[in-house]
Structures are given as C-alpha cells and as structure tokens.
Design a protein around this motif. Sequence first.
Motif, PDB file in Angstrom:
ATOM      1  N   THR A 156     -15.828   3.875  -4.512  1.00 18.61           N
ATOM      2  CA  THR A 156     -15.398   2.867  -3.548  1.00 18.61           C
ATOM      3  C   THR A 156     -14.477   1.888  -4.255  1.00 18.61           C
ATOM      4  O   THR A 156     -14.556   1.703  -5.461  1.00 18.61           O
ATOM      5  CB  THR A 156     -16.600   2.099  -2.946  1.00 18.61           C
ATOM      6  OG1 THR A 156     -17.309   1.462  -4.014  1.00 18.61           O
ATOM      7  CG2 THR A 156     -17.518   3.026  -2.187  1.00 18.61           C
ATOM      8  N   ARG A 178       0.846  -1.185   0.000  1.00 13.76           N
ATOM      9  CA  ARG A 178       0.000   0.000   0.000  1.00 13.76           C
ATOM     10  C   ARG A 178       0.883   1.238   0.000  1.00 13.76           C
ATOM     11  O   ARG A 178       1.443   1.627   1.002  1.00 13.76           O
ATOM     12  CB  ARG A 178      -0.913   0.021   1.208  1.00 13.76           C
ATOM     13  CG  ARG A 178      -1.830   1.217   1.167  1.00 13.76           C
ATOM     14  CD  ARG A 178      -2.787   1.200   2.293  1.00 13.76           C
ATOM     15  NE  ARG A 178      -3.554   2.425   2.251  1.00 13.76           N
ATOM     16  CZ  ARG A 178      -4.595   2.648   2.985  1.00 13.76           C
ATOM     17  NH1 ARG A 178      -5.017   1.730   3.824  1.00 13.76           N
ATOM     18  NH2 ARG A 178      -5.226   3.790   2.903  1.00 13.76           N
ATOM     19  N   LEU A 182     -12.067  -3.426  -1.604  1.00 14.76           N
ATOM     20  CA  LEU A 182     -11.348  -2.600  -0.632  1.00 14.76           C
ATOM     21  C   LEU A 182     -10.063  -3.271  -0.173  1.00 14.76           C
ATOM     22  O   LEU A 182      -9.242  -2.662   0.507  1.00 14.76           O
ATOM     23  CB  LEU A 182     -12.241  -2.309   0.571  1.00 14.76           C
ATOM     24  CG  LEU A 182     -13.495  -1.487   0.262  1.00 14.76           C
ATOM     25  CD1 LEU A 182     -14.380  -1.398   1.489  1.00 14.76           C
ATOM     26  CD2 LEU A 182     -13.125  -0.116  -0.251  1.00 14.76           C
ATOM     27  N   GLU A 183      -9.885  -4.536  -0.533  1.00  8.88           N
ATOM     28  CA  GLU A 183      -8.694  -5.281  -0.097  1.00  8.88           C
ATOM     29  C   GLU A 183      -7.541  -5.052  -1.063  1.00  8.88           C
ATOM     30  O   GLU A 183      -7.713  -5.039  -2.269  1.00  8.88           O
ATOM     31  CB  GLU A 183      -9.017  -6.768  -0.013  1.00  8.88           C
ATOM     32  CG  GLU A 183     -10.046  -7.037   1.062  1.00  8.88           C
ATOM     33  CD  GLU A 183     -10.121  -8.497   1.426  1.00  8.88           C
ATOM     34  OE1 GLU A 183      -9.140  -9.222   1.194  1.00  8.88           O
ATOM     35  OE2 GLU A 183     -11.157  -8.882   1.956  1.00  8.88           O
ATOM     36  N   GLY A 184      -6.363  -4.895  -0.501  1.00 10.42           N
ATOM     37  CA  GLY A 184      -5.178  -4.673  -1.308  1.00 10.42           C
ATOM     38  C   GLY A 184      -4.730  -5.927  -2.024  1.00 10.42           C
ATOM     39  O   GLY A 184      -5.111  -7.043  -1.662  1.00 10.42           O
ATOM     40  N   LYS A 214     -10.455   0.401  -4.925  1.00  5.18           N
ATOM     41  CA  LYS A 214      -9.046   0.787  -4.915  1.00  5.18           C
ATOM     42  C   LYS A 214      -8.548   0.944  -6.336  1.00  5.18           C
ATOM     43  O   LYS A 214      -9.209   0.539  -7.292  1.00  5.18           O
ATOM     44  CB  LYS A 214      -8.213  -0.274  -4.203  1.00  5.18           C
ATOM     45  CG  LYS A 214      -8.116  -1.593  -4.968  1.00  5.18           C
ATOM     46  CD  LYS A 214      -7.197  -2.566  -4.284  1.00  5.18           C
ATOM     47  CE  LYS A 214      -7.191  -3.917  -4.949  1.00  5.18           C
ATOM     48  NZ  LYS A 214      -8.473  -4.573  -5.082  1.00  5.18           N
ATOM     49  N   TRP A 249      -0.665   0.644  -4.630  1.00  5.20           N
ATOM     50  CA  TRP A 249      -2.125   0.726  -4.669  1.00  5.20           C
ATOM     51  C   TRP A 249      -2.578   1.697  -3.598  1.00  5.20           C
ATOM     52  O   TRP A 249      -1.837   2.020  -2.681  1.00  5.20           O
ATOM     53  CB  TRP A 249      -2.768  -0.642  -4.471  1.00  5.20           C
ATOM     54  CG  TRP A 249      -2.651  -1.178  -3.076  1.00  5.20           C
ATOM     55  CD1 TRP A 249      -1.576  -1.809  -2.519  1.00  5.20           C
ATOM     56  CD2 TRP A 249      -3.639  -1.111  -2.058  1.00  5.20           C
ATOM     57  NE1 TRP A 249      -1.840  -2.142  -1.223  1.00  5.20           N
ATOM     58  CE2 TRP A 249      -3.110  -1.730  -0.906  1.00  5.20           C
ATOM     59  CE3 TRP A 249      -4.943  -0.596  -1.999  1.00  5.20           C
ATOM     60  CZ2 TRP A 249      -3.818  -1.847   0.280  1.00  5.20           C
ATOM     61  CZ3 TRP A 249      -5.649  -0.721  -0.821  1.00  5.20           C
ATOM     62  CH2 TRP A 249      -5.095  -1.342   0.302  1.00  5.20           C
ATOM     63  N   HIS A 250      -3.794   2.174  -3.773  1.00  9.83           N
ATOM     64  CA  HIS A 250      -4.372   3.036  -2.752  1.00  9.83           C
ATOM     65  C   HIS A 250      -5.892   2.952  -2.827  1.00  9.83           C
ATOM     66  O   HIS A 250      -6.455   2.702  -3.894  1.00  9.83           O
ATOM     67  CB  HIS A 250      -3.883   4.489  -2.878  1.00  9.83           C
ATOM     68  CG  HIS A 250      -4.177   5.106  -4.209  1.00  9.83           C
ATOM     69  ND1 HIS A 250      -5.365   5.703  -4.512  1.00  9.83           N
ATOM     70  CD2 HIS A 250      -3.417   5.200  -5.323  1.00  9.83           C
ATOM     71  CE1 HIS A 250      -5.338   6.143  -5.758  1.00  9.83           C
ATOM     72  NE2 HIS A 250      -4.173   5.845  -6.266  1.00  9.83           N
ATOM     73  N   PRO A 251      -6.561   3.139  -1.683  1.00  8.69           N
ATOM     74  CA  PRO A 251      -8.023   3.137  -1.689  1.00  8.69           C
ATOM     75  C   PRO A 251      -8.534   4.387  -2.399  1.00  8.69           C
ATOM     76  O   PRO A 251      -7.869   5.430  -2.399  1.00  8.69           O
ATOM     77  CB  PRO A 251      -8.393   3.142  -0.204  1.00  8.69           C
ATOM     78  CG  PRO A 251      -7.179   3.597   0.510  1.00  8.69           C
ATOM     79  CD  PRO A 251      -5.999   3.307  -0.358  1.00  8.69           C
ATOM     80  N   LEU A 252      -9.704   4.269  -3.000  1.00  9.40           N
ATOM     81  CA  LEU A 252     -10.308   5.411  -3.674  1.00  9.40           C
ATOM     82  C   LEU A 252     -10.975   6.312  -2.644  1.00  9.40           C
ATOM     83  O   LEU A 252     -11.359   5.860  -1.562  1.00  9.40           O
ATOM     84  CB  LEU A 252     -11.325   4.936  -4.707  1.00  9.40           C
ATOM     85  CG  LEU A 252     -10.737   4.070  -5.824  1.00  9.40           C
ATOM     86  CD1 LEU A 252     -11.842   3.535  -6.716  1.00  9.40           C
ATOM     87  CD2 LEU A 252      -9.728   4.860  -6.636  1.00  9.40           C
ATOM     88  N   VAL A 259      -4.915   0.080  -8.408  1.00 10.35           N
ATOM     89  CA  VAL A 259      -3.570  -0.504  -8.407  1.00 10.35           C
ATOM     90  C   VAL A 259      -2.864   0.120  -9.603  1.00 10.35           C
ATOM     91  O   VAL A 259      -3.389   0.105 -10.717  1.00 10.35           O
ATOM     92  CB  VAL A 259      -3.606  -2.045  -8.524  1.00 10.35           C
ATOM     93  CG1 VAL A 259      -2.200  -2.614  -8.469  1.00 10.35           C
ATOM     94  CG2 VAL A 259      -4.475  -2.647  -7.427  1.00 10.35           C
ATOM     95  N   ARG A 271      -8.700   0.397 -11.729  1.00 13.35           N
ATOM     96  CA  ARG A 271      -9.628   0.642 -10.625  1.00 13.35           C
ATOM     97  C   ARG A 271     -10.586  -0.535 -10.518  1.00 13.35           C
ATOM     98  O   ARG A 271     -11.075  -1.031 -11.528  1.00 13.35           O
ATOM     99  CB  ARG A 271     -10.402   1.931 -10.926  1.00 13.35           C
ATOM    100  CG  ARG A 271     -11.290   2.391  -9.828  1.00 13.35           C
ATOM    101  CD  ARG A 271     -11.931   3.695 -10.197  1.00 13.35           C
ATOM    102  NE  ARG A 271     -13.126   3.444 -10.997  1.00 13.35           N
ATOM    103  CZ  ARG A 271     -13.718   4.340 -11.745  1.00 13.35           C
ATOM    104  NH1 ARG A 271     -13.228   5.555 -11.857  1.00 13.35           N
ATOM    105  NH2 ARG A 271     -14.805   4.038 -12.408  1.00 13.35           N
TER     106      ARG A 271
END
Length: 162
Positions: free
Chosen positions: A144, A6, A105-107, A146, A136-139, A148, A101
Amino acid sequence: MLEPLRQGLPPLDLATVSSAASCALPSRLEAVREARQFTRMTLGQWDVGDRNDDVCLVVSELVTNALRHAMPCPTALADEQDPPVRLHLMRWTARLVCAVRDPSLEGPVAGDSEDFSAESGRGLFLVDSFADSWGWHPLAGTLTGKAVWALFQLPCAPVYAE
C-alpha cells in the motif's frame, strides 16, 4: 510546470536492469543523510558520469518529502521492524531511476512556486529541475502507498575499437 504529477514510469524493461540496490529507511529525518550516503556509495560503484550530485540531491528531496508528508507520525513509527520508507536505485545502460516508496496514498504536492526564498516547499521544483523526468504512482498488489520516482539519462559508455 509540475502537472501532471501522477504519471507512470516511461517504459523500462525490468529484465534489462544492469544494476539495482535498495535500502529501508527509518522514519526519522536523519534517514535523509543515510539515503544520501547509500546513494553516493552505490553510484560510486556504477558508472553514472557526472550525474552523482544531481541524483543525490533528488534522493534527498524525495526522502525528505516522504518523511515529512507521507508518514502518519514519525516518532510512532521509529521502532518498527519493517520501515515504511524504502529507497530503490535501478540502473540501465543509459538511464538511472531512483524511487522512494512510502505508505501514503496521497500524491506529492508542489509548494508555493512564487516564493523561492522560502526555507521549505521547493523540493519538487528541485526534483523537476535536476531529474530528466519524474512522477509517482500508487503501489499495487499487497503493498500500500505510493512510489515517487525520478529518471536520469546517463551518458552512453564509449565504444572502443580494437
């Protein structure tokens, strides 16, 4: 080798993007081929030096991971009007970012690094090998899931003296 997974994109000024393209992808495994074709067509219009094959390989791996691991049920989502997987390509003078995208929500999780003869589970190792950096990062906001991403350094355009 793949930690930390992350991480945010390195500082990139979105106002200086010289070119950008994106496409929505259906939640079917055939979308990997569509993503590769879209990427090859887009990169053909941009000058990315000899990075075409590297970028196409990484896009294939990122889209495959999104479809295999981030979708609740691919067949249930196949008819949606707004596909939940989207590919973004952004080019700066000396950098290119591809981002996928997805609604999870899981990496991303790397497969077993000990078994390189396995037929699956090496996608993130390939991304790590061919991209200059990735993460990666959450949106945020109303989106909603993530994103990568993978970053590629591009050769600088030659400067011609007149």
